[in-house]
Design a protein around this motif. Structure first.
Motif, short mmCIF file in Angstrom:
data_model
loop_
_atom_site.label_atom_id
_atom_site.label_comp_id
_atom_site.label_asym_id
_atom_site.label_seq_id
_atom_site.Cartn_x
_atom_site.Cartn_y
_atom_site.Cartn_z
N VAL A 105 51.62 26.15 30.13
CA VAL A 105 50.32 25.96 30.75
C VAL A 105 50.14 26.97 32.05
O VAL A 105 51.01 26.67 33.11
CB VAL A 105 49.71 24.82 31.18
CG1 VAL A 105 48.35 24.89 31.62
CG2 VAL A 105 49.54 23.94 29.83
N LEU A 106 49.38 27.98 32.19
CA LEU A 106 49.31 28.80 33.43
C LEU A 106 48.63 28.44 34.54
O LEU A 106 48.73 28.49 35.77
CB LEU A 106 48.77 30.28 32.93
CG LEU A 106 49.34 30.97 32.06
CD1 LEU A 106 48.48 32.17 31.71
CD2 LEU A 106 50.61 31.43 32.44
N GLY A 107 47.69 27.29 34.15
CA GLY A 107 46.73 26.73 35.40
C GLY A 107 45.56 27.64 35.66
O GLY A 107 45.27 27.46 36.76
N GLY A 115 39.86 35.47 43.33
CA GLY A 115 40.86 35.53 44.29
C GLY A 115 42.17 34.90 43.67
O GLY A 115 43.08 34.35 44.38
N VAL A 116 42.41 34.88 42.36
CA VAL A 116 43.33 34.11 41.57
C VAL A 116 44.41 35.31 41.27
O VAL A 116 43.96 36.15 40.84
CB VAL A 116 42.84 33.63 40.26
CG1 VAL A 116 44.19 32.95 39.56
CG2 VAL A 116 42.02 32.44 40.67
N ARG A 117 45.39 35.39 42.17
CA ARG A 117 46.57 36.26 41.84
C ARG A 117 47.81 35.98 41.19
O ARG A 117 47.81 34.37 40.83
CB ARG A 117 47.22 36.60 43.28
CG ARG A 117 45.90 37.06 44.34
CD ARG A 117 46.44 37.01 45.75
NE ARG A 117 46.66 35.62 46.04
CZ ARG A 117 47.61 35.17 47.07
NH1 ARG A 117 48.01 36.01 47.74
NH2 ARG A 117 47.60 33.81 47.08
N PRO A 118 48.54 36.50 40.49
CA PRO A 118 49.89 36.18 39.79
C PRO A 118 50.24 35.24 40.38
O PRO A 118 50.81 34.13 39.61
CB PRO A 118 50.31 37.49 39.48
CG PRO A 118 49.47 38.70 39.66
CD PRO A 118 48.54 38.08 40.73
N GLU A 119 50.69 34.98 41.87
CA GLU A 119 51.34 34.10 42.33
C GLU A 119 50.65 32.66 42.33
O GLU A 119 51.37 31.47 42.60
CB GLU A 119 51.87 34.51 43.79
CG GLU A 119 50.92 34.89 44.52
CD GLU A 119 50.55 36.24 44.42
OE1 GLU A 119 49.92 36.99 45.46
OE2 GLU A 119 50.97 37.12 43.72
N ASP A 120 49.39 32.56 42.02
CA ASP A 120 48.44 31.47 41.99
C ASP A 120 48.81 30.89 40.50
O ASP A 120 48.54 29.56 40.24
CB ASP A 120 47.32 31.74 42.33
CG ASP A 120 47.00 32.37 43.68
OD1 ASP A 120 47.56 31.85 44.62
OD2 ASP A 120 46.08 33.14 43.71
N LEU A 121 49.43 31.45 39.67
CA LEU A 121 49.70 30.91 38.34
C LEU A 121 51.13 30.57 38.06
O LEU A 121 51.82 31.15 38.70
CB LEU A 121 48.99 31.85 37.17
CG LEU A 121 47.65 32.17 37.50
CD1 LEU A 121 46.88 33.27 36.57
CD2 LEU A 121 46.64 30.89 37.32
N SER A 122 51.40 29.91 37.03
CA SER A 122 52.87 29.65 36.64
C SER A 122 53.50 30.73 35.76
O SER A 122 54.27 30.44 35.10
CB SER A 122 52.99 28.16 36.08
OG SER A 122 52.49 28.18 34.71
N ILE A 123 53.13 32.20 36.08
CA ILE A 123 53.73 33.04 35.54
C ILE A 123 55.29 33.42 35.51
O ILE A 123 55.99 33.48 34.83
CB ILE A 123 52.83 34.46 35.80
CG1 ILE A 123 51.41 34.30 35.40
CG2 ILE A 123 53.65 35.48 35.08
CD1 ILE A 123 50.65 35.36 35.41
N ASP A 124 55.73 33.18 36.92
CA ASP A 124 56.99 33.20 37.10
C ASP A 124 57.79 32.14 36.65
O ASP A 124 58.88 32.44 36.22
CB ASP A 124 57.21 33.10 38.65
CG ASP A 124 56.78 34.52 39.46
OD1 ASP A 124 56.64 35.43 38.94
OD2 ASP A 124 56.57 34.12 40.66
N ALA A 125 57.15 30.93 36.30
CA ALA A 125 58.04 29.86 35.54
C ALA A 125 57.97 30.07 34.10
O ALA A 125 59.02 29.86 33.49
CB ALA A 125 57.21 28.55 35.79
N LEU A 126 57.00 30.88 33.66
CA LEU A 126 57.04 31.27 32.29
C LEU A 126 58.31 32.17 32.19
O LEU A 126 58.91 32.10 31.07
CB LEU A 126 55.73 31.89 32.01
CG LEU A 126 55.76 32.64 30.54
CD1 LEU A 126 56.00 31.66 29.29
CD2 LEU A 126 54.32 33.39 30.59
#
Length: 198
Positions: A105-107, A115-126
């Motif tokens: 789940v990205l969130g 204002g939702v940036r890549p670091e605001d989502l769980s992309i790095d964890a993915l």
């Protein structure tokens, strides 16, 4: 005129999705009339969930344990991972019992306007999960919106250097459609017709 406590309950229910002030009042009246069969069990269920609620540290699902029931299910295919925007999307796909693998789940989704940036989502964890090995396919099950498609292409680009097949749901889904509102037949077709991200 109701007591302030009853008004507070009505206002709290009115903030829930799908309930306006009138629906909330009807729900409160129903709960008050059926105190023992409706109100007391609801309070007990809410108290239990509030005390045990956890976000899965593995996939981001909401459950009463960490890791969640999906991540600890030994019958699931550990080599395939389905990426969704929100927990509601995971629940919609899992309710249809169409995807045998695990989820992430990205969130949310990327959105310059919000204002939702890549670091605001769980992309790095993915990316970390996939880089850890053992995953052969990542299915990007993004909503068919401009933001969803932007998020999908961003993730596909981040995963492009890893030895994993990246697919997306077929575009038989209605444009602007969201997974949580689709019927099981549409979800089944979309999963069966998934294809590589272009």
């Amino acid at each position: 005129m109701a007591a302030p406590e009853i008004d507070a309950l009505t206002q709290a229910l009115a903030r829930l999705p799908g309930l306006g002030p009138r629906s909330a009042r009807r729900a409160v009246l129903h709960l008050l009339k059926r105190r023992e069969t409706a109100l007391v069990p609801l309070i007990a269920a809410l108290t239990t969930v509030e005390a045990r609620l956890a976000t899965c540290s593995n996939c981001g699902n909401v459950d009463t344990r960490d890791p969640c029931a999906v991540c600890t299910d030994p019958r699931r295919d550990q080599t395939s991972l389905c990426v969704v925007e929100e927990v509601a999307d995971l629940w919609a796909l899992d309710r249809a019992r169409l995807f045998p693998g695990r989820y992430h789940v990205l969130g949310g989704r990327l959105s310059a306007l919000d204002g939702v940036r890549p670091e605001d989502l769980s992309i790095d964890a993915l990316v970390g999960r996939v880089a850890g090995g053992g995953i052969d396919e990542v299915v990007l099950a993004m909503n068919v919106t401009l933001e969803g498609q932007t998020t999908m292409h961003f993730i596909a680009d981040r995963l492009s250097s890893l030895p994993v097949r990246v697919t997306q749901l077929a575009h038989g889904m209605p444009v602007g459609g969201e997974l949580d509102y689709l019927d099981e037949g549409t979800l089944a077709q979309a999963l069966r017709a998934r294809r590589p991200v272009q």
